[in-house]
Design a protein around this motif. Structure first.
Motif, short mmCIF file in Angstrom:
data_model
loop_
_atom_site.label_atom_id
_atom_site.label_comp_id
_atom_site.label_asym_id
_atom_site.label_seq_id
_atom_site.Cartn_x
_atom_site.Cartn_y
_atom_site.Cartn_z
N ARG A 22 0.83 -1.21 0.00
CA ARG A 22 0.00 0.00 0.00
C ARG A 22 0.86 1.25 0.00
O ARG A 22 1.91 1.28 0.62
CB ARG A 22 -0.93 0.04 1.21
N PHE A 24 1.41 5.36 0.77
CA PHE A 24 1.00 6.38 1.74
C PHE A 24 1.56 7.74 1.34
O PHE A 24 2.66 7.83 0.79
CB PHE A 24 1.53 6.03 3.14
N ARG A 43 -2.38 4.39 18.33
CA ARG A 43 -3.51 5.16 17.80
C ARG A 43 -4.13 4.56 16.56
O ARG A 43 -5.27 4.83 16.24
CB ARG A 43 -3.07 6.60 17.50
N TRP A 44 -3.40 3.75 15.83
CA TRP A 44 -3.99 3.22 14.59
C TRP A 44 -4.10 1.70 14.51
O TRP A 44 -4.83 1.18 13.68
CB TRP A 44 -3.24 3.75 13.37
N HIS A 48 -11.69 0.60 16.11
CA HIS A 48 -12.21 1.71 16.93
C HIS A 48 -12.74 1.27 18.29
O HIS A 48 -12.60 2.00 19.26
CB HIS A 48 -13.32 2.44 16.17
N PHE B 98 -5.13 0.73 7.56
CA PHE B 98 -4.26 1.69 6.88
C PHE B 98 -4.90 3.07 6.80
O PHE B 98 -4.20 4.08 6.79
CB PHE B 98 -3.90 1.18 5.49
N GLN B 99 -6.22 3.12 6.75
CA GLN B 99 -6.86 4.43 6.76
C GLN B 99 -6.66 5.12 8.11
O GLN B 99 -6.45 6.33 8.17
CB GLN B 99 -8.34 4.31 6.39
N ARG B 100 -6.71 4.33 9.18
CA ARG B 100 -6.40 4.90 10.50
C ARG B 100 -4.95 5.37 10.54
O ARG B 100 -4.64 6.42 11.09
CB ARG B 100 -6.65 3.87 11.61
N GLU B 102 -3.22 6.40 8.02
CA GLU B 102 -3.15 7.63 7.23
C GLU B 102 -3.57 8.84 8.05
O GLU B 102 -2.96 9.90 7.96
CB GLU B 102 -4.04 7.52 5.99
#
Lengths: 160, 128
Positions: A22, A24, A43-44, A48, B98-100, B102
């Motif tokens: 991917r 970025f 954090r990622w 959620h 991956f969106q998180r 980003e």
């Protein structure tokens, strides 16, 4: 030139290996930092509805890491080693503590595309086909029961 | 996915771990073929090809119709669909992560201090 604006996933038919590619909008250094800085990582990495708590974190060649995922009253631990941390590559192991005999080898490579973009090449090599079967079974978005929640956590936690 | 679906998937992935079997599948994607037709390009016995076909059949990737004596081998698209579904589900989960990532990258400035250095070189003591 091919662009990977969305995660591109390939499962190797010969070995229990998964490759993800991917792109970025970030420099290799930034992408690397998002993987080695525990605060940024927490954090990622988890979905959620899961809180990620870093237990210990030593992102250096030969270092180790451990974090916990909390969802409701449930807690799942993950740990591993940083086998190699260099400018453009991170090699680490990954174990879900609910299944301590399982381990995967994660290799992350940051390819500088220039113009402030970086391509992430991530591969996960599981130590057995049984390990990949665990992944195959973790298709639930949310844990319906404890078993699925555990599998979910294993996958959701970035076994990449 | 139920257990049956999972077992089917595992069998399918394992069956395709062999290059000859992947080859046979590629050939069958062009159309049904008999064992004789499938064996022709290879310098191997019909028995060897039959063995491979049994593995593919057990995994639900091919089927054999009882059609007089020919019994052509047929590719089962549904099982491949299952495999594709799994990859796509995995892809979606990876993409969400991956969106998180980003979002986190977007909050980082280029001038932040570099990440921790590698293992420091141990300080060598001078021998007396």
């Amino acid at each position: 030139m091919t662009r990977y604006d969305q995660a591109h996933v390939e499962a190797d038919p010969n070995v229990p290996l998964i490759r993800i590619t991917r792109d970025f909008n970030a420099t290799p250094a930034q992408l690397r930092r998002a993987h080695v800085d525990p605060e940024l990582y927490a954090r990622w990495v988890g979905p959620h509805d899961v809180e990620t708590v870093i237990d210990h974190w030593d992102a250096r060649t030969g270092g180790s890491w451990r974090f916990l995922n909390r969802r409701g009253g449930e807690e799942y631990g993950f740990h591993g080693s940083f086998h190699e941390v260099s400018d453009d590559r991170i090699v680490q192991t990954f174990t879900f503590e609910g299944w301590p005999e399982g381990v995967s080898l994660e290799t992350l490579r940051f390819e500088d595309l220039g113009d402030g973009r970086t391509r992430l090449h991530a591969q996960s090599l599981v130590d057995s086909f049984e390990g990949r079967d665990m992944w195959l079974q973790s298709d639930m978005e949310t844990g319906v029961n404890e078993g699925y929640a555990k599998l979910d956590a294993l996958l959701a936690d970035g076994t990449i | 996915m139920d257990d049956e679906g999972v077992d089917k998937l595992n069998l399918a992935f394992a069956a395709l771990a062999d290059p000859t079997r992947r080859d046979l599948v590629a050939r069958l994607s062009l159309g049904d073929a008999t064992v004789n037709e499938l064996a022709a390009p290879y310098g191997v016995s019909l028995q060897a090809i039959s063995k491979h076909l049994k593995v593919l059949e057990a995994a639900g990737l091919v089927s054999r119709r009882r059609e007089a004596q020919r019994r052509p081998v047929h590719l089962e698209a549904e099982t491949f669909g299952l495999m594709l579904d799994w990859i796509q589900r995995y892809q979606r989960q990876a993409e969400r992560r991956f969106q998180r990532l980003e979002d986190v990258l977007a909050t980082m400035s280029e001038t932040e201090p570099p990440s921790p250095p590698g293992v420091p070189t141990p300080h060598r003591k001078e021998l007396p």
